[in-house]
Design a protein around this motif. Structure first.
Motif, PDB file in Angstrom:
ATOM      1  N   THR A 167      87.107  84.407 -18.488  1.00  0.00           N
ATOM      2  CA  THR A 167      86.638  84.035 -19.827  1.00  0.00           C
ATOM      3  C   THR A 167      85.145  83.744 -19.843  1.00  0.00           C
ATOM      4  O   THR A 167      84.429  84.167 -20.759  1.00  0.00           O
ATOM      5  N   ALA A 168      84.653  83.040 -18.842  1.00  0.00           N
ATOM      6  CA  ALA A 168      83.222  82.722 -18.771  1.00  0.00           C
ATOM      7  C   ALA A 168      82.392  84.001 -18.691  1.00  0.00           C
ATOM      8  O   ALA A 168      81.345  84.119 -19.340  1.00  0.00           O
ATOM      9  N   LYS A 169      82.850  84.979 -17.921  1.00  0.00           N
ATOM     10  CA  LYS A 169      82.106  86.236 -17.784  1.00  0.00           C
ATOM     11  C   LYS A 169      82.114  87.010 -19.090  1.00  0.00           C
ATOM     12  O   LYS A 169      81.097  87.565 -19.509  1.00  0.00           O
ATOM     13  N   ILE A 170      83.246  87.045 -19.773  1.00  0.00           N
ATOM     14  CA  ILE A 170      83.304  87.743 -21.062  1.00  0.00           C
ATOM     15  C   ILE A 170      82.367  87.079 -22.062  1.00  0.00           C
ATOM     16  O   ILE A 170      81.635  87.755 -22.788  1.00  0.00           O
ATOM     17  N   LYS A 211      75.243  90.907 -25.311  1.00  0.00           N
ATOM     18  CA  LYS A 211      75.454  92.119 -26.114  1.00  0.00           C
ATOM     19  C   LYS A 211      76.565  91.877 -27.135  1.00  0.00           C
ATOM     20  O   LYS A 211      77.686  92.365 -26.983  1.00  0.00           O
ATOM     21  N   PRO A 212      76.283  91.137 -28.194  1.00  0.00           N
ATOM     22  CA  PRO A 212      77.328  90.811 -29.169  1.00  0.00           C
ATOM     23  C   PRO A 212      77.883  92.017 -29.921  1.00  0.00           C
ATOM     24  O   PRO A 212      78.939  91.908 -30.542  1.00  0.00           O
ATOM     25  N   GLU A 213      77.213  93.142 -29.838  1.00  0.00           N
ATOM     26  CA  GLU A 213      77.677  94.325 -30.561  1.00  0.00           C
ATOM     27  C   GLU A 213      78.796  95.075 -29.831  1.00  0.00           C
ATOM     28  O   GLU A 213      79.381  96.018 -30.375  1.00  0.00           O
ATOM     29  N   LEU A 214      79.133  94.662 -28.607  1.00  0.00           N
ATOM     30  CA  LEU A 214      80.163  95.368 -27.831  1.00  0.00           C
ATOM     31  C   LEU A 214      81.509  95.348 -28.544  1.00  0.00           C
ATOM     32  O   LEU A 214      81.904  94.339 -29.115  1.00  0.00           O
ATOM     33  N   TYR A 215      82.202  96.467 -28.464  1.00  0.00           N
ATOM     34  CA  TYR A 215      83.548  96.552 -29.018  1.00  0.00           C
ATOM     35  C   TYR A 215      84.516  97.232 -28.058  1.00  0.00           C
ATOM     36  O   TYR A 215      85.724  97.141 -28.212  1.00  0.00           O
ATOM     37  N   ASP A 216      83.987  97.894 -27.034  1.00  0.00           N
ATOM     38  CA  ASP A 216      84.800  98.618 -26.054  1.00  0.00           C
ATOM     39  C   ASP A 216      85.270  97.648 -24.964  1.00  0.00           C
ATOM     40  O   ASP A 216      84.458  97.112 -24.216  1.00  0.00           O
ATOM     41  N   PRO A 217      86.582  97.413 -24.851  1.00  0.00           N
ATOM     42  CA  PRO A 217      87.086  96.453 -23.866  1.00  0.00           C
ATOM     43  C   PRO A 217      86.673  96.777 -22.431  1.00  0.00           C
ATOM     44  O   PRO A 217      86.547  95.880 -21.606  1.00  0.00           O
ATOM     45  N   ARG A 218      86.432  98.050 -22.136  1.00  0.00           N
ATOM     46  CA  ARG A 218      86.021  98.415 -20.772  1.00  0.00           C
ATOM     47  C   ARG A 218      84.668  97.824 -20.416  1.00  0.00           C
ATOM     48  O   ARG A 218      84.386  97.587 -19.251  1.00  0.00           O
ATOM     49  N   LYS A 219      83.867  97.557 -21.422  1.00  0.00           N
ATOM     50  CA  LYS A 219      82.517  97.030 -21.190  1.00  0.00           C
ATOM     51  C   LYS A 219      82.518  95.547 -20.859  1.00  0.00           C
ATOM     52  O   LYS A 219      81.566  95.044 -20.283  1.00  0.00           O
ATOM     53  N   TYR A 220      83.576  94.827 -21.261  1.00  0.00           N
ATOM     54  CA  TYR A 220      83.619  93.396 -20.932  1.00  0.00           C
ATOM     55  C   TYR A 220      84.782  93.036 -20.011  1.00  0.00           C
ATOM     56  O   TYR A 220      84.679  92.079 -19.250  1.00  0.00           O
ATOM     57  N   CYS A 221      85.847  93.801 -20.024  1.00  0.00           N
ATOM     58  CA  CYS A 221      86.962  93.492 -19.121  1.00  0.00           C
ATOM     59  C   CYS A 221      86.609  93.800 -17.664  1.00  0.00           C
ATOM     60  O   CYS A 221      87.035  93.076 -16.763  1.00  0.00           O
ATOM     61  N   GLY A 222      85.836  94.851 -17.442  1.00  0.00           N
ATOM     62  CA  GLY A 222      85.412  95.180 -16.076  1.00  0.00           C
ATOM     63  C   GLY A 222      84.654  94.027 -15.435  1.00  0.00           C
ATOM     64  O   GLY A 222      85.022  93.578 -14.340  1.00  0.00           O
TER      65      GLY A 222
END
Length: 77
Positions: A32-35, A42-53
């Motif tokens: 959670t802290a990393k996400i 980058k608040p514009e992110l919407y692709d889960p691969r960009k934050y789940c990785g």
């Protein structure tokens, strides 16, 4: 308000022979802290691969930390 078990308490438990410890709270907090960090940058992110990785990578590092704290590094069977 959840918190994981401190390294000191884990070491004490192992010294007393405890051989099963739940550490998932620490993993969830690392993820959670990393996400949150990624979204702050980058608040514009919407692709889960960009934050789940990065979240999974944070869990991997926390797992390595716990393995060392518990004295289990280099003890694969």
């Amino acid at each position: 308000g959840a918190s994981g078990i401190s390294a000191e308490d884990l070491n004490t438990a192992v010294a007393y022979g405890v051989n099963k410890v739940n550490v998932n709270t620490d993993f969830q907090q690392a993820f959670t802290a990393k996400i949150k960090e990624v979204y702050a940058e980058k608040p514009e992110l919407y692709d889960p691969r960009k934050y789940c990785g990065p979240g999974r990578d944070a869990i991997t590092e926390k797992v390595k930390e716990k393995i060392k704290i518990l004295g289990s590094n280099d003890k694969a069977w």
